[in-house]
Enzyme design. Structure first.
Site, PDB file in Angstrom:
ATOM      1  N   LYS A 194       0.838  -1.203   0.000  1.00 54.22           N
ATOM      2  CA  LYS A 194       0.000   0.000   0.000  1.00 54.22           C
ATOM      3  C   LYS A 194       0.872   1.252   0.000  1.00 54.22           C
ATOM      4  CE  LYS A 194      -3.917  -2.394   2.073  1.00 54.22           C
ATOM      5  NZ  LYS A 194      -4.710  -2.751   3.240  1.00 54.22           N
ATOM      6  N   GLN A 254      -5.342  -1.946   9.976  1.00 57.19           N
ATOM      7  CA  GLN A 254      -5.128  -3.192   9.225  1.00 57.19           C
ATOM      8  C   GLN A 254      -5.630  -4.383  10.036  1.00 57.19           C
ATOM      9  OE1 GLN A 254      -3.847  -3.279   6.056  1.00 57.19           O
ATOM     10  NE2 GLN A 254      -3.854  -5.484   5.863  1.00 57.19           N
ATOM     11  N   ASP A 314     -11.290   2.541   3.876  1.00 55.42           N
ATOM     12  CA  ASP A 314     -11.495   1.096   3.740  1.00 55.42           C
ATOM     13  C   ASP A 314     -12.945   0.799   3.334  1.00 55.42           C
ATOM     14  OD1 ASP A 314      -9.655  -0.901   4.016  1.00 55.42           O
ATOM     15  OD2 ASP A 314      -9.742  -0.980   6.198  1.00 55.42           O
TER      16      ASP A 314
HETATM   17  N1  GUN Z   1      -6.558  -6.985   5.865  1.00 53.22           N
HETATM   18  C1  GUN Z   1      -6.562  -7.540   4.634  1.00 53.22           C
HETATM   19  N2  GUN Z   1      -7.119  -6.710   3.736  1.00 53.22           N
HETATM   20  C2  GUN Z   1      -7.506  -5.599   4.410  1.00 53.22           C
HETATM   21  C3  GUN Z   1      -8.135  -4.389   4.023  1.00 53.22           C
HETATM   22  O1  GUN Z   1      -8.492  -4.145   2.855  1.00 53.22           O
HETATM   23  N3  GUN Z   1      -8.346  -3.491   5.026  1.00 53.22           N
HETATM   24  C4  GUN Z   1      -7.994  -3.733   6.310  1.00 53.22           C
HETATM   25  N4  GUN Z   1      -8.253  -2.787   7.232  1.00 53.22           N
HETATM   26  N5  GUN Z   1      -7.403  -4.849   6.700  1.00 53.22           N
HETATM   27  C5  GUN Z   1      -7.161  -5.771   5.743  1.00 53.22           C
END
Ligand code: GUN
Length: 283
Positions: free
Chosen positions: A48, A92, A117
């Site tokens: 990311k 996350q 998100d």
């Molecule tokens: N863990 C795996 N994918 C994601 C996501 O898109 N957002 C978040 N917050 N955690 C994740």
């Protein structure tokens, strides 16, 4: 015939190219909160942050210790909600054990304006209304739709079968497909006749979380397959579908890795741009 490869690297690069000038003008900032040291999370966060760099977008990675309490995490969320320089942020997942039961309250605490998100009730609810109200849609479902659109895959009138009913992928992608006039069936662990239902699909979205679970005998000739899974096995990374076996049957298929993953990251950046546009309009 060789199927069309739904290459997420190509489609995400096109989306990032489109977003780059907007990032330059709007100057949004993304903050990622990581609690603990889950290795998969560390790797996703790295991707990311790297994509933010690609479009010259500001990002910050807040790494909190494994034993962080709910009060400390909530304080951090409050701080970010009130920091005008932060456009969007997320925590996350998965979280360490002591925080796992608090997930709904953590997601609820994030301001809907900054919920890039798209996991909160406000943004999920808007997505429910219609395509036009998809303001900050969840990044993976949004990436799946963008992947299909990039490769001109028709959605309207098609029978889409979604396998998996998670709040982050299965349920929202089903709604987004419905918003685009697909006929949608959602299958899950309690579905009987799974193979019979999947065999009727024009578009298969595999988000089950089990390696190579969707086999060639479950897929009709010419189907389009989007594989959301990613699993580390002794033979390397694989998805929820038996990719090699499906190649001779499908008309299009997304690879793992390099399919949905890069689209999720690009969609997150798109949400940061959308969030910043909205915040500036309200200022
Ligand atoms: N863990 C795996 N994918 C994601 C996501 O898109 N957002 C978040 N917050 N955690 C994740």
């Amino acid at each position: 015939m060789t199927p069309l490869l739904l290459d997420g690297k190509v489609a995400s690069a096109a989306l990032l190219d489109f977003l780059k000038p907007m990032v330059e003008t709007l100057d949004p900032k993304l903050v990622v909160i990581q609690v603990g040291d889950d290795p998969a999370s560390s790797s996703y966060i790295k991707q990311k942050v790297k994509s933010c760099e690609k479009v010259s977008m500001r990002s910050d990675h807040i790494h909190m210790p494994e034993d962080t309490t709910i009060d400390t995490l909530m304080q951090k969320i409050d701080e970010l909600n009130n920091d005008a320089d932060v456009t969007g942020f997320f925590v996350q997942l998965p979280l360490p054990d002591q925080l796992r039961g608090h997930e709904p309250e953590i997601i609820k605490a994030i301001s809907p304006m900054k919920d890039v998100d798209g996991f909160g009730a406000y943004n999920l609810g808007k997505m429910f209304l219609s395509k036009e109200f998809e303001h900050l849609p969840p990044a993976t479902p949004s990436g799946i739709i963008r992947l299909l659109e990039h490769f001109d895959i028709e959605i309207a009138g098609k029978h889409a079968v979604v396998i998996g009913r998670s709040n982050t992928v299965g349920k929202p992608v089903a709604i987004m497909l419905l918003n685009r006039n697909a006929t949608v069936t959602v299958c899950h662990s309690k579905t009987s006749n799974l193979a019979d239902i999947v065999r009727q699909a024009d578009i298969i979205i595999a988000a089950v979380g089990q390696p190579k679970m969707i086999t060639a005998d479950m897929v009709k000739d010419g189907a389009v397959v989007v594989d959301v899974g990613i699993h580390r096995t002794d033979e390397g990374l694989c998805g929820d579908t038996d990719f090699d076996a499906l190649l001779s049957k499908v008309s299009a298929i997304s690879p793992v890795p390099g399919g949905v993953g890069p689209m999720t990251v690009a969609s997150l950046i798109r949400n940061c741009v959308t969030a910043k546009e909205r915040q500036m309009a309200l200022r």
